[in-house]
Design a protein around this motif. Structure first.
Motif, PDB file in Angstrom:
ATOM      1  N   THR A  39      40.916  45.806  46.009  1.00  0.00           N
ATOM      2  CA  THR A  39      42.138  45.127  45.568  1.00  0.00           C
ATOM      3  C   THR A  39      43.192  45.089  46.664  1.00  0.00           C
ATOM      4  O   THR A  39      43.296  45.993  47.484  1.00  0.00           O
ATOM      5  CB  THR A  39      42.715  45.762  44.296  1.00  0.00           C
ATOM      6  N   GLY A  41      46.370  44.320  45.577  1.00  0.00           N
ATOM      7  CA  GLY A  41      47.591  44.450  44.786  1.00  0.00           C
ATOM      8  C   GLY A  41      47.425  43.862  43.403  1.00  0.00           C
ATOM      9  O   GLY A  41      46.596  42.993  43.181  1.00  0.00           O
ATOM     10  N   TRP A  42      48.181  44.343  42.466  1.00  0.00           N
ATOM     11  CA  TRP A  42      48.207  43.882  41.071  1.00  0.00           C
ATOM     12  C   TRP A  42      46.849  43.972  40.385  1.00  0.00           C
ATOM     13  O   TRP A  42      46.629  43.339  39.359  1.00  0.00           O
ATOM     14  CB  TRP A  42      48.741  42.443  40.951  1.00  0.00           C
ATOM     15  N   PHE A  61      40.945  38.365  38.064  1.00  0.00           N
ATOM     16  CA  PHE A  61      42.117  38.883  37.372  1.00  0.00           C
ATOM     17  C   PHE A  61      41.662  39.956  36.396  1.00  0.00           C
ATOM     18  O   PHE A  61      40.749  39.717  35.606  1.00  0.00           O
ATOM     19  CB  PHE A  61      42.801  37.788  36.558  1.00  0.00           C
TER      20      PHE A  61
END
Length: 97
Positions: A39, A41-42, A61
């Protein structure tokens, strides 16, 4: 990490419609094992994917303990994909370095 799975195109309506293929539980579990290393981020996880003759890069996502593969119009249009269509996805999680 490479994987192949089948799924149905879904439409998620927000401020604008978005289209995804949800990863099956088995593949979501595999992605979770490497997500912290991949990842940026988020919680999104970069991948390279292919549906039929169309190859594309995107990021998964996280959603409800699983992952959604975004399917942009540049992918859907040449394949004639609409919500409910079954697709086979070849996908590689992109790990740094």
């Amino acid at each position: 990490m490479q994987m192949v799975f089948a799924g149905r195109v879904i439409e998620w309506r927000g401020p604008a419609p978005f289209f995804f293929v949800p990863l099956p539980e088995e593949q979501s579990a595999d992605v979770r094992q490497v997500a912290s290393a991949a990842t940026y981020g988020w919680g999104v996880v970069p991948v390279e994917a292919r549906m039929g003759a169309v190859a594309f890069g995107t990021s998964l996502f996280p959603r409800d303990g699983g992952y959604l593969l975004p399917v942009k119009s540049a992918v859907r249009a040449p394949l004639g994909l609409v919500p409910g269509d079954e697709v086979t996805v070849e996908m590689t999680v992109v790990l740094p370095g």
